[in-house]
Design a protein around this motif. Structure first.
Motif, PDB file in Angstrom:
ATOM      1  N   VAL A  21      -8.517  -7.203   2.461  1.00  0.00           N
ATOM      2  CA  VAL A  21      -7.475  -6.290   1.985  1.00  0.00           C
ATOM      3  C   VAL A  21      -7.526  -4.988   2.792  1.00  0.00           C
ATOM      4  O   VAL A  21      -8.596  -4.441   3.062  1.00  0.00           O
ATOM      5  CB  VAL A  21      -7.621  -6.037   0.460  1.00  0.00           C
ATOM      6  CG1 VAL A  21      -8.834  -5.181   0.115  1.00  0.00           C
ATOM      7  CG2 VAL A  21      -6.344  -5.416  -0.101  1.00  0.00           C
ATOM      8  N   GLN A  22      -6.335  -4.525   3.206  1.00  0.00           N
ATOM      9  CA  GLN A  22      -6.245  -3.327   4.037  1.00  0.00           C
ATOM     10  C   GLN A  22      -5.504  -2.184   3.356  1.00  0.00           C
ATOM     11  O   GLN A  22      -5.944  -1.052   3.389  1.00  0.00           O
ATOM     12  CB  GLN A  22      -5.517  -3.666   5.345  1.00  0.00           C
ATOM     13  CG  GLN A  22      -6.341  -4.499   6.288  1.00  0.00           C
ATOM     14  CD  GLN A  22      -7.553  -3.743   6.813  1.00  0.00           C
ATOM     15  OE1 GLN A  22      -7.413  -2.689   7.396  1.00  0.00           O
ATOM     16  NE2 GLN A  22      -8.728  -4.280   6.579  1.00  0.00           N
ATOM     17  N   THR A  23      -4.346  -2.484   2.807  1.00  0.00           N
ATOM     18  CA  THR A  23      -3.529  -1.424   2.208  1.00  0.00           C
ATOM     19  C   THR A  23      -2.866  -1.928   0.931  1.00  0.00           C
ATOM     20  O   THR A  23      -2.708  -3.133   0.716  1.00  0.00           O
ATOM     21  CB  THR A  23      -2.399  -0.971   3.168  1.00  0.00           C
ATOM     22  OG1 THR A  23      -1.531  -2.081   3.407  1.00  0.00           O
ATOM     23  CG2 THR A  23      -2.951  -0.453   4.491  1.00  0.00           C
ATOM     24  N   ILE A  24      -2.474  -0.974   0.095  1.00  0.00           N
ATOM     25  CA  ILE A  24      -1.622  -1.254  -1.064  1.00  0.00           C
ATOM     26  C   ILE A  24      -0.436  -0.293  -0.983  1.00  0.00           C
ATOM     27  O   ILE A  24      -0.623   0.928  -0.883  1.00  0.00           O
ATOM     28  CB  ILE A  24      -2.378  -1.040  -2.389  1.00  0.00           C
ATOM     29  CG1 ILE A  24      -3.560  -2.007  -2.486  1.00  0.00           C
ATOM     30  CG2 ILE A  24      -1.430  -1.209  -3.584  1.00  0.00           C
ATOM     31  CD1 ILE A  24      -4.435  -1.802  -3.715  1.00  0.00           C
ATOM     32  N   THR A  70      -5.459   1.080  -6.330  1.00  0.00           N
ATOM     33  CA  THR A  70      -6.044   1.655  -5.118  1.00  0.00           C
ATOM     34  C   THR A  70      -7.210   0.771  -4.652  1.00  0.00           C
ATOM     35  O   THR A  70      -7.763  -0.007  -5.427  1.00  0.00           O
ATOM     36  CB  THR A  70      -6.570   3.077  -5.375  1.00  0.00           C
ATOM     37  OG1 THR A  70      -7.619   3.010  -6.355  1.00  0.00           O
ATOM     38  CG2 THR A  70      -5.464   3.997  -5.861  1.00  0.00           C
ATOM     39  N   ILE A  71      -7.577   0.928  -3.391  1.00  0.00           N
ATOM     40  CA  ILE A  71      -8.726   0.215  -2.825  1.00  0.00           C
ATOM     41  C   ILE A  71      -9.921   1.161  -2.890  1.00  0.00           C
ATOM     42  O   ILE A  71      -9.968   2.162  -2.184  1.00  0.00           O
ATOM     43  CB  ILE A  71      -8.446  -0.218  -1.378  1.00  0.00           C
ATOM     44  CG1 ILE A  71      -7.222  -1.132  -1.320  1.00  0.00           C
ATOM     45  CG2 ILE A  71      -9.668  -0.915  -0.778  1.00  0.00           C
ATOM     46  CD1 ILE A  71      -6.735  -1.433   0.094  1.00  0.00           C
ATOM     47  N   SER A  72     -10.861   0.836  -3.745  1.00  0.00           N
ATOM     48  CA  SER A  72     -12.006   1.730  -3.959  1.00  0.00           C
ATOM     49  C   SER A  72     -13.312   1.159  -3.415  1.00  0.00           C
ATOM     50  O   SER A  72     -14.286   1.881  -3.243  1.00  0.00           O
ATOM     51  CB  SER A  72     -12.168   2.005  -5.456  1.00  0.00           C
ATOM     52  OG  SER A  72     -12.298   0.783  -6.159  1.00  0.00           O
ATOM     53  N   CYS A  83      -5.851 -11.480  -4.717  1.00  0.00           N
ATOM     54  CA  CYS A  83      -5.093 -10.319  -5.201  1.00  0.00           C
ATOM     55  C   CYS A  83      -3.626 -10.424  -4.809  1.00  0.00           C
ATOM     56  O   CYS A  83      -2.734 -10.176  -5.633  1.00  0.00           O
ATOM     57  CB  CYS A  83      -5.709  -9.038  -4.666  1.00  0.00           C
ATOM     58  SG  CYS A  83      -6.001  -9.047  -2.876  1.00  0.00           S
ATOM     59  N   SER A  84      -3.364 -10.800  -3.576  1.00  0.00           N
ATOM     60  CA  SER A  84      -1.970 -10.901  -3.117  1.00  0.00           C
ATOM     61  C   SER A  84      -1.228 -12.046  -3.793  1.00  0.00           C
ATOM     62  O   SER A  84      -0.033 -11.936  -4.065  1.00  0.00           O
ATOM     63  CB  SER A  84      -1.921 -11.091  -1.596  1.00  0.00           C
ATOM     64  OG  SER A  84      -1.988  -9.832  -0.951  1.00  0.00           O
ATOM     65  N   ARG A  85      -1.930 -13.125  -4.065  1.00  0.00           N
ATOM     66  CA  ARG A  85      -1.263 -14.236  -4.738  1.00  0.00           C
ATOM     67  C   ARG A  85      -0.867 -13.854  -6.152  1.00  0.00           C
ATOM     68  O   ARG A  85       0.096 -14.390  -6.706  1.00  0.00           O
ATOM     69  CB  ARG A  85      -2.172 -15.472  -4.744  1.00  0.00           C
ATOM     70  CG  ARG A  85      -2.252 -16.152  -3.376  1.00  0.00           C
ATOM     71  CD  ARG A  85      -2.898 -17.529  -3.461  1.00  0.00           C
ATOM     72  NE  ARG A  85      -4.321 -17.448  -3.766  1.00  0.00           N
ATOM     73  CZ  ARG A  85      -5.273 -17.260  -2.850  1.00  0.00           C
ATOM     74  NH1 ARG A  85      -4.937 -17.139  -1.585  1.00  0.00           N
ATOM     75  NH2 ARG A  85      -6.533 -17.186  -3.191  1.00  0.00           N
ATOM     76  N   CYS A  91       2.597  -6.024  -2.676  1.00  0.00           N
ATOM     77  CA  CYS A  91       2.137  -4.678  -2.289  1.00  0.00           C
ATOM     78  C   CYS A  91       0.992  -4.682  -1.289  1.00  0.00           C
ATOM     79  O   CYS A  91       0.796  -3.689  -0.579  1.00  0.00           O
ATOM     80  CB  CYS A  91       1.631  -3.938  -3.525  1.00  0.00           C
ATOM     81  SG  CYS A  91       2.825  -3.751  -4.831  1.00  0.00           S
ATOM     82  N   LEU A  92       0.193  -5.744  -1.303  1.00  0.00           N
ATOM     83  CA  LEU A  92      -1.075  -5.701  -0.574  1.00  0.00           C
ATOM     84  C   LEU A  92      -0.936  -6.293   0.823  1.00  0.00           C
ATOM     85  O   LEU A  92      -0.266  -7.304   1.020  1.00  0.00           O
ATOM     86  CB  LEU A  92      -2.156  -6.463  -1.343  1.00  0.00           C
ATOM     87  CG  LEU A  92      -2.444  -5.921  -2.751  1.00  0.00           C
ATOM     88  CD1 LEU A  92      -1.914  -6.869  -3.810  1.00  0.00           C
ATOM     89  CD2 LEU A  92      -3.925  -5.677  -2.955  1.00  0.00           C
ATOM     90  N   SER A  93      -1.589  -5.654   1.791  1.00  0.00           N
ATOM     91  CA  SER A  93      -1.650  -6.231   3.129  1.00  0.00           C
ATOM     92  C   SER A  93      -3.098  -6.579   3.459  1.00  0.00           C
ATOM     93  O   SER A  93      -4.033  -5.980   2.912  1.00  0.00           O
ATOM     94  CB  SER A  93      -1.093  -5.257   4.166  1.00  0.00           C
ATOM     95  OG  SER A  93      -1.956  -4.155   4.317  1.00  0.00           O
TER      96      SER A  93
END
Ligand code: SF4
Ligand code: SF4
Length: 99
Positions: A21-24, A70-72, A83-85, A91-93
């Protein structure tokens, strides 16, 4: 020139490339928490945004305008993309790790 990426294997010995995961995109996020529930690696945290779009601390919880994911704990991500599924808003890349 091709760039090598981190490759792993499935239980059956097939190649598998983790997509970390990179961004949201917080403009798209509706704070539903589905990605959080799908992740078993303590990577994601739901946080409040104030009316100017700034992240606020937990102890200011009553002052948030809306909540976003957020990515913590990116260091904990195993790149499974669960998460993306689970995300209804895309939202997630994710990104493979270059070696
Ligand atoms: S890719 Fe997997 S481990 Fe990483 S944040 Fe998403 S669900 Fe968690
Ligand atoms: S599943 Fe998507 S919309 Fe829901 S909180 Fe996570 S990133 Fe936001």
């Amino acid at each position: 020139m091709t760039t090598a990426v981190l490759t792993n294997q499935t239980f059956g010995g097939l190649d598998w490339i983790p997509q970390f995961v990179q961004t949201i995109d917080q403009a798209l996020c509706i704070g539903c928490g589905r990605c959080f529930k799908s992740c078993g690696r303590s990577v994601l945290t739901l946080r409040g945004l104030d009316d100017e779009g700034n992240l606020i601390d937990d102890d200011e919880d009553d002052e948030y305008e809306r909540k976003v994911m957020t990515i913590s704990g990116q260091q904990n991500c195993i790149g499974c993309q669960a998460c993306s599924r689970a995300c209804p808003k895309n939202c997630l890349s994710h990104l493979a790790l270059s070696l």
